[in-house]
Design an enzyme around this catalytic site. Structure first.
Site, mmCIF file in Angstrom:
data_model
loop_
_atom_site.group_PDB
_atom_site.id
_atom_site.type_symbol
_atom_site.label_atom_id
_atom_site.label_comp_id
_atom_site.label_asym_id
_atom_site.label_seq_id
_atom_site.Cartn_x
_atom_site.Cartn_y
_atom_site.Cartn_z
ATOM 1 N N GLU A 16 0.848 -1.198 0.000
ATOM 2 C CA GLU A 16 0.000 0.000 0.000
ATOM 3 C C GLU A 16 0.881 1.245 0.000
ATOM 4 O O GLU A 16 1.881 1.301 0.720
ATOM 5 C CB GLU A 16 -0.898 0.019 1.246
ATOM 6 C CG GLU A 16 -1.798 1.257 1.301
ATOM 7 C CD GLU A 16 -2.547 1.380 2.621
ATOM 8 O OE1 GLU A 16 -3.564 0.705 2.775
ATOM 9 O OE2 GLU A 16 -2.100 2.169 3.483
ATOM 10 N N ALA A 123 -19.713 0.700 3.334
ATOM 11 C CA ALA A 123 -18.890 0.287 2.193
ATOM 12 C C ALA A 123 -19.708 -0.591 1.240
ATOM 13 O O ALA A 123 -19.560 -0.494 0.018
ATOM 14 C CB ALA A 123 -17.670 -0.480 2.711
ATOM 15 N N GLN A 176 -7.247 -4.851 8.491
ATOM 16 C CA GLN A 176 -6.602 -3.809 9.288
ATOM 17 C C GLN A 176 -5.287 -4.393 9.802
ATOM 18 O O GLN A 176 -5.180 -5.616 9.976
ATOM 19 C CB GLN A 176 -7.541 -3.474 10.468
ATOM 20 C CG GLN A 176 -7.003 -2.527 11.501
ATOM 21 C CD GLN A 176 -6.769 -1.147 10.919
ATOM 22 O OE1 GLN A 176 -5.866 -0.970 10.107
ATOM 23 N NE2 GLN A 176 -7.574 -0.189 11.320
HETATM 24 P P1 FAD Z 1 -18.037 -0.400 6.728
HETATM 25 O O1 FAD Z 1 -17.874 -1.694 6.025
HETATM 26 O O2 FAD Z 1 -19.201 0.438 6.325
HETATM 27 O O3 FAD Z 1 -18.082 -0.714 8.283
HETATM 28 C C1 FAD Z 1 -18.150 0.323 9.243
HETATM 29 C C2 FAD Z 1 -18.984 -0.146 10.443
HETATM 30 O O4 FAD Z 1 -20.334 -0.390 10.002
HETATM 31 C C3 FAD Z 1 -18.506 -1.458 11.055
HETATM 32 O O5 FAD Z 1 -18.704 -1.356 12.439
HETATM 33 C C4 FAD Z 1 -19.403 -2.525 10.428
HETATM 34 O O6 FAD Z 1 -19.616 -3.626 11.293
HETATM 35 C C5 FAD Z 1 -20.702 -1.756 10.192
HETATM 36 N N1 FAD Z 1 -21.382 -2.196 8.955
HETATM 37 C C6 FAD Z 1 -20.797 -2.525 7.774
HETATM 38 N N2 FAD Z 1 -21.743 -2.835 6.856
HETATM 39 C C7 FAD Z 1 -22.934 -2.698 7.475
HETATM 40 C C8 FAD Z 1 -24.282 -2.858 7.042
HETATM 41 N N3 FAD Z 1 -24.568 -3.231 5.774
HETATM 42 N N4 FAD Z 1 -25.280 -2.617 7.935
HETATM 43 C C9 FAD Z 1 -25.004 -2.223 9.218
HETATM 44 N N5 FAD Z 1 -23.736 -2.054 9.682
HETATM 45 C C10 FAD Z 1 -22.720 -2.272 8.813
HETATM 46 N N6 FAD Z 1 -9.996 5.024 5.108
HETATM 47 C C11 FAD Z 1 -9.916 6.047 4.221
HETATM 48 O O7 FAD Z 1 -10.481 7.114 4.470
HETATM 49 N N7 FAD Z 1 -9.204 5.909 3.051
HETATM 50 C C12 FAD Z 1 -8.554 4.758 2.724
HETATM 51 O O8 FAD Z 1 -7.907 4.686 1.675
HETATM 52 C C13 FAD Z 1 -8.627 3.671 3.636
HETATM 53 N N8 FAD Z 1 -8.028 2.471 3.367
HETATM 54 C C14 FAD Z 1 -8.206 1.411 4.224
HETATM 55 C C15 FAD Z 1 -7.664 0.171 3.884
HETATM 56 C C16 FAD Z 1 -7.823 -0.926 4.740
HETATM 57 C C17 FAD Z 1 -7.258 -2.261 4.339
HETATM 58 C C18 FAD Z 1 -8.520 -0.770 5.973
HETATM 59 C C19 FAD Z 1 -8.665 -1.933 6.912
HETATM 60 C C20 FAD Z 1 -9.071 0.468 6.304
HETATM 61 C C21 FAD Z 1 -8.931 1.569 5.440
HETATM 62 N N9 FAD Z 1 -9.490 2.806 5.735
HETATM 63 C C22 FAD Z 1 -9.382 3.839 4.844
HETATM 64 C C23 FAD Z 1 -10.175 3.019 7.013
HETATM 65 C C24 FAD Z 1 -11.705 2.753 6.913
HETATM 66 O O9 FAD Z 1 -12.294 3.692 6.043
HETATM 67 C C25 FAD Z 1 -12.281 2.878 8.317
HETATM 68 O O10 FAD Z 1 -11.826 1.813 9.113
HETATM 69 C C26 FAD Z 1 -13.782 3.051 8.436
HETATM 70 O O11 FAD Z 1 -14.088 3.365 9.790
HETATM 71 C C27 FAD Z 1 -14.601 1.835 8.082
HETATM 72 O O12 FAD Z 1 -14.548 1.543 6.761
HETATM 73 P P2 FAD Z 1 -15.216 0.200 6.179
HETATM 74 O O13 FAD Z 1 -15.086 0.247 4.734
HETATM 75 O O14 FAD Z 1 -14.751 -0.988 6.903
HETATM 76 O O15 FAD Z 1 -16.764 0.510 6.596
#
Ligand code: FAD
Length: 294
Positions: A16, A123, A176
Site C-alpha cells: 500500500e 462500504a 486492518q
Molecule cells: P463499513 O464496512 O461500512 O463498516 C463500518 C462499520 O459499520 C462497522 O462497524 C461494520 O460492522 C458496520 N457495517 C458494515 N456494513 C454494514 C451494514 N450493511 N449494515 C449495518 N452495519 C454495517 N480510510 C480512508 O479514508 N481511506 C482509505 O484509503 C482507507 N483504506 C483502508 C484500507 C484498509 C485495508 C482498511 C482496513 C481500512 C482503510 N481505511 C481507509 C479506514 C476505513 O475507512 C475505516 O476503518 C472506516 O471506519 C470503516 O470503513 P469500512 O469500509 O470498513 O466501513
C-alpha cells in the site's frame, strides 16, 4: 487483470502507498513506487484520504502504477462525503486509465468538517452502487478487522456485516493491521464459519519508529504485544535499533503467517521502500517460493 482472478492462480504479494500531502513530494512517491515494483508485487494499492492524508492525486497515482509497473493498481474509494455523482466521476476517471480494481470503503469523517453530503452509509452500499452503474467492469474488494471494527457492537455483528460485504460482490478482503497473529487466526476461523469464502489478505505494517506505534494505538486501537512494546520502550531514542527490531519482528510475523498458508500478504509500506526492501531481503528465500504458487 482483476486481482480476484490473480488470487485464483497464486498467492499474492502487495504493497500500500499513500498520496503525499505536498504536491512537490509526488516525484518522490513515483520513485518509491518504482523501487517497490522491483520486488514484483502482484498489486499496489493507493489510499484515498486515509488518516488525514489527501484524496488528491489518488487516481493519478493509480494510473502511474498501471502505466509504469507490471503491478495492478488497486484504487481505494470511500463513500463518506461522496455523492453518487462524485463516485461516477471518479470511476469514469479510473476506467479511462484501464483500472479495474477498487477497494470500496466507508472511510472516516475528515477532521474539522461538518455537514458533508454522503449518499453511502456503508462500504457495501458503495460497492453495490458501483456494480449497479458499471456492471462487472470493476472488481470491488473491502476492508476487515481482526480485532473488530471499533464501532461494531460485537465481533459477531461485525462478522455478519462482513458477510453482507461479500454478498454485495466484494471479491476479497484486506485486514486492518495487526501485530498478534493469533488474533488474525481466530478471526479467520470465525469468518470462514460465517460463510465468508473469498480470500482474506492479512495487512501487515512493519513498525520503524516509536511515534508510529503510539499513533497506531491511538487511531486503530490494535493490540501491541508486550514484547514489541518492551523493545520499543528500551530503544525509544535509537532509530537504528528500532529499525532493526521492526525488521526482525515483522520477518517472524510474516514467516508465521506463511506457515499458516495465508491467501496473500499485503504490506503497508508507509511509502518507505528502503525499509520494505530490507524486510523482503531478510525473508527472500521463503517468500520467493511462496508467492510463485497457489
Ligand atoms: P463499513 O464496512 O461500512 O463498516 C463500518 C462499520 O459499520 C462497522 O462497524 C461494520 O460492522 C458496520 N457495517 C458494515 N456494513 C454494514 C451494514 N450493511 N449494515 C449495518 N452495519 C454495517 N480510510 C480512508 O479514508 N481511506 C482509505 O484509503 C482507507 N483504506 C483502508 C484500507 C484498509 C485495508 C482498511 C482496513 C481500512 C482503510 N481505511 C481507509 C479506514 C476505513 O475507512 C475505516 O476503518 C472506516 O471506519 C470503516 O470503513 P469500512 O469500509 O470498513 O466501513
Amino acid at each position: 487483470m482483476k486481482i480476484a482472478n490473480i488470487l485464483k492462480q497464486k498467492k499474492t504479494l502487495s504493497f500500500e502507498v499513500f498520496p503525499p500531502k505536498r504536491e512537490t513530494d509526488i516525484g518522490n512517491l513515483k520513485k518509491t513506487i518504482q523501487d517497490l515494483a522491483t520486488l514484483n508485487p502482484d498489486f499496489m494499492s493507493v489510499t484515498y484520504g486515509a488518516l488525514g492524508t489527501t484524496t488528491d492525486n489518488s487516481a493519478a497515482i493509480a494510473k502511474f502504477i498501471k502505466e509504469n509497473t507490471k503491478s495492478e493498481p488497486l484504487a481505494h474509494i470511500t463513500g463518506i462525503a461522496s455523492t453518487k455523482a462524485d463516485i461516477i466521476n471518479l470511476c469514469n476517471e479510473l476506467k479511462k486509465s484501464d483500472i479495474k480494481n477498487v477497494l470500496t470503503l466507508r472511510g472516516d469523517n475528515p477532521e474539522n468538517t461538518n455537514n458533508l453530503q454522503s449518499d453511502f452509509e456503508h462500504a457495501s452500499d458503495l460497492a453495490a452502487f458501483i456494480y449497479e452503474q458499471f456492471g462487472d467492469y470493476f472488481s470491488c474488494a473491502g476492508a476487515c478487522y481482526p480485532e473488530k471494527h471499533p464501532e461494531a457492537v460485537s465481533f459477531e455483528v461485525d462478522i455478519d456485516n462482513l458477510k453482507k460485504k461479500q454478498d454485495t460482490g466484494m471479491e476479497f478482503f484486506t485486514t486492518q493491521l495487526f501485530f498478534d497473529n493469533d488474533v488474525f487466526y481466530r478471526f479467520l476461523i470465525k469468518a470462514r464459519k460465517a460463510g465468508i469464502t473469498v480470500p482474506i489478505l492479512p495487512g501487515i505494517m512493519p513498525v520503524t519508529s516509536y511515534k508510529q506505534i503510539d499513533r497506531i494505538i491511538q487511531v486503530s486501537g490494535v493490540l501491541i504485544p508486550i514484547q514489541l512494546r518492551n523493545y520499543f520502550d528500551k530503544y525509544r531514542n535509537d532509530k537504528q535499533a528500532l529499525e532493526e527490531i521492526g525488521i526482525i519482528f515483522t520477518s517472524y510475523q510474516i514467516l508465521d503467517l506463511l506457515t499458516n498458508d495465508i491467501d496473500g500478504l499485503h504490506l503497508y509500506s508507509m511509502n518507505k521502500s528502503h525499509f520494505i526492501k530490507k524486510l523482503m531481503a531478510n525473508i527472500s528465500y521463503v517468500t520467493t517460493g511462496y508467492f510463485a504458487n497457489k
